[in-house]
Design a protein around this motif. Structure first.
Motif, mmCIF file in Angstrom:
data_model
loop_
_atom_site.group_PDB
_atom_site.id
_atom_site.type_symbol
_atom_site.label_atom_id
_atom_site.label_comp_id
_atom_site.label_asym_id
_atom_site.label_seq_id
_atom_site.Cartn_x
_atom_site.Cartn_y
_atom_site.Cartn_z
ATOM 1 N N SER A 9 33.813 10.049 23.261
ATOM 2 C CA SER A 9 33.558 11.318 23.919
ATOM 3 C C SER A 9 33.631 11.112 25.427
ATOM 4 O O SER A 9 33.078 10.153 25.963
ATOM 5 C CB SER A 9 32.178 11.844 23.530
ATOM 6 N N ILE A 10 34.292 12.009 26.105
ATOM 7 C CA ILE A 10 34.400 11.936 27.559
ATOM 8 C C ILE A 10 33.115 12.425 28.210
ATOM 9 O O ILE A 10 32.704 11.921 29.249
ATOM 10 C CB ILE A 10 35.622 12.746 28.041
ATOM 11 N N SER A 11 32.444 13.384 27.572
ATOM 12 C CA SER A 11 31.276 14.003 28.190
ATOM 13 C C SER A 11 29.934 13.402 27.766
ATOM 14 O O SER A 11 28.939 13.594 28.453
ATOM 15 C CB SER A 11 31.267 15.500 27.884
ATOM 16 N N LYS A 39 32.567 17.688 16.505
ATOM 17 C CA LYS A 39 32.641 18.924 17.295
ATOM 18 C C LYS A 39 31.679 18.953 18.495
ATOM 19 O O LYS A 39 32.075 19.351 19.590
ATOM 20 C CB LYS A 39 32.397 20.131 16.396
ATOM 21 N N PRO A 40 30.420 18.533 18.345
ATOM 22 C CA PRO A 40 29.495 18.613 19.488
ATOM 23 C C PRO A 40 29.849 17.682 20.644
ATOM 24 O O PRO A 40 29.275 17.803 21.731
ATOM 25 C CB PRO A 40 28.145 18.199 18.896
ATOM 26 N N TYR A 41 30.780 16.761 20.427
ATOM 27 C CA TYR A 41 31.058 15.726 21.422
ATOM 28 C C TYR A 41 32.419 15.863 22.112
ATOM 29 O O TYR A 41 32.806 14.998 22.877
ATOM 30 C CB TYR A 41 30.968 14.343 20.764
#
Length: 79
Positions: A9-11, A39-41
């Motif tokens: 994940s980038i964020s 999806k959340p990531y």
């Protein structure tokens, strides 16, 4: 050909390991939010890929990466 891959994940701090026969399409699905687990990531970047000639070989390696911290550290560069 089957590919075991890892995306990060980038964020947020999250790494997902998976197996596919079409890496480009699978990455698109992850980054489009189709996967309930990932999806959340979103968004993701590809950090690792390794190809295998059979699905069973790929599955064994995928399980190794998912079940052992040493596998993740060694192949994915994680701590």
């Amino acid at each position: 050909m089957f590919t075991v891959y890892a995306i990060s994940s980038i964020s947020r701090k999250y790494v997902y390991v998976g197996l596919t026969s079409d890496l480009e399409a699978r990455l698109h699905r992850h980054n489009s939010g189709y996967g309930r687990t990932t999806k959340p990531y979103i968004p993701f970047e590809l950090i690792f890929q390794k190809e295998f000639s059979t699905r069973s070989e790929a599955r064994e390696f995928e399980k190794y990466l998912k079940k052992t911290n040493n596998g993740k550290r060694r192949f994915l560069g994680l701590r």
